[in-house]
Enzyme design. Structure first.
Site, short mmCIF file in Angstrom:
data_model
loop_
_atom_site.label_atom_id
_atom_site.label_comp_id
_atom_site.label_asym_id
_atom_site.label_seq_id
_atom_site.Cartn_x
_atom_site.Cartn_y
_atom_site.Cartn_z
CG ASP A 127 29.41 33.59 31.99
OD1 ASP A 127 28.25 33.60 31.55
OD2 ASP A 127 29.72 33.13 33.12
N GLY A 128 32.05 34.96 28.42
CA GLY A 128 32.98 35.86 27.75
C GLY A 128 32.34 36.59 26.58
CD GLU B 207 37.69 40.26 36.94
OE1 GLU B 207 37.98 40.24 35.72
OE2 GLU B 207 36.95 39.43 37.47
NE ARG C 273 56.20 48.39 51.63
CZ ARG C 273 55.68 49.27 52.47
NH1 ARG C 273 54.59 48.96 53.16
NH2 ARG C 273 56.22 50.47 52.63
CG ASP D 115 52.32 38.89 43.30
OD1 ASP D 115 53.45 39.33 43.59
OD2 ASP D 115 52.10 37.67 43.11
#
Length: 264
Positions: free
Chosen positions: A45-46, A123, A148, A150
């Site tokens: 997939d990469g 994404e 708020r 990560d």
């Protein structure tokens, strides 16, 4: 037909790449790395994700097909033992085009810097490089919440099985023209509150993220990472462009989900 073949770079994939190229040339097809009508990727997939970005400027004229030489993938659905069959299909058989939605990301900067436009197959993520990210989340022009935590992950349906799933997001069928917003470790207490659940936005609904705290920002677009000293906003929506896959046989999405995640 004009074609090209890309490889993950390992010995097995490189050997298969040259073999496919030789077979298709023998069938009278034209090898063209600059303007291919079909891109065949060998690896995983990469490898297909990289090929998508390499040819993102000609998506209307290019179809992708993937061969996986490692673990089963969501984009690479052929195996090395099927190479001869695939080559004959490409050379002799009319194929079906399947189109999946993409994510459009526009990064706007403070000052006079020109806005950047990106396309993502899987994404986009936004994080602060140090400390928490504080950002307003606007949907269709209205403020929805102040996040708020990560960071946030905005995914396509076909990318919903990747990082989005690890964050607890829903798996969406890739035929749905939508994007999904998933939180990364949001802060929720008596003072700060976010929705705490993934949000699925339909086509033509725009998500606008405006960082509020003075921190350096890291934005990823699939496997590419960008670092900024402050940005004005990050705009995400379903792109007008679509990625096109060449299908020579059925490709059941839910069967692939089962085989990838819950196969016994």
């Amino acid at each position: 037909m004009k074609f090209t073949v890309t490889s993950r770079g390992d010995d097995v994939s490189n050997t298969l790449q040259q073999r496919i190229k030789r077979y298709l040339l023998d069938f009278g097809l034209t090898y063209d790395e600059q303007a291919p009508e079909m891109v065949i990727t060998v690896g995983g997939d990469g490898t297909l994700l990289q090929a998508f970005h390499d040819y993102s400027d000609r998506l209307e004229n290019t179809a992708f097909v993937g061969i996986h030489t490692g673990h089963l993938g969501f984009y690479a659905d052929w195996v090395p033992d099927e190479v001869e069959k695939l080559v004959i299909h490409i050379a002799k058989t009319p194929y079906q085009i399947v189109e999946y939605p993409l994510l459009e990301v526009i990064v706007r900067h403070e000052g006079d810097l020109k806005a950047e436009r990106h396309l993502a197959l899987n994404e986009c993520t936004i994080k602060s490089i140090e400390g928490s990210l504080v950002s307003t989340v606007e949907i269709k022009g209205d403020t929805f919440e102040v996040f708020r935590g990560d960071g946030l992950c905005i995914s396509t349906p076909s990318g919903s099985t990747a990082y989005n799933k690890a964050l607890g997001g829903a798996i969406l069928h890739p035929s749905l023209a939508s994007i999904q917003i998933a939180e990364m470790a949001s802060i929720n207490n008596r003072v700060y509150r976010t929705i705490g659940s993934p949000l699925v936005l339909p086509q033509h609904h725009t998500c606008l993220l405006k960082p509020l705290n003075d921190v350096d920002i890291q934005v990823t677009i699939d496997h590419y990472s960008f670092k900024y000293q402050r940005i004005k906003s990050l705009q995400c929506r379903v792109a007008e462009e679509k990625v096109r896959f060449a299908r020579f046989r059925p490709f059941p999405f839910w069967k692939r989900v089962k085989e990838s995640f819950i196969r016994e």
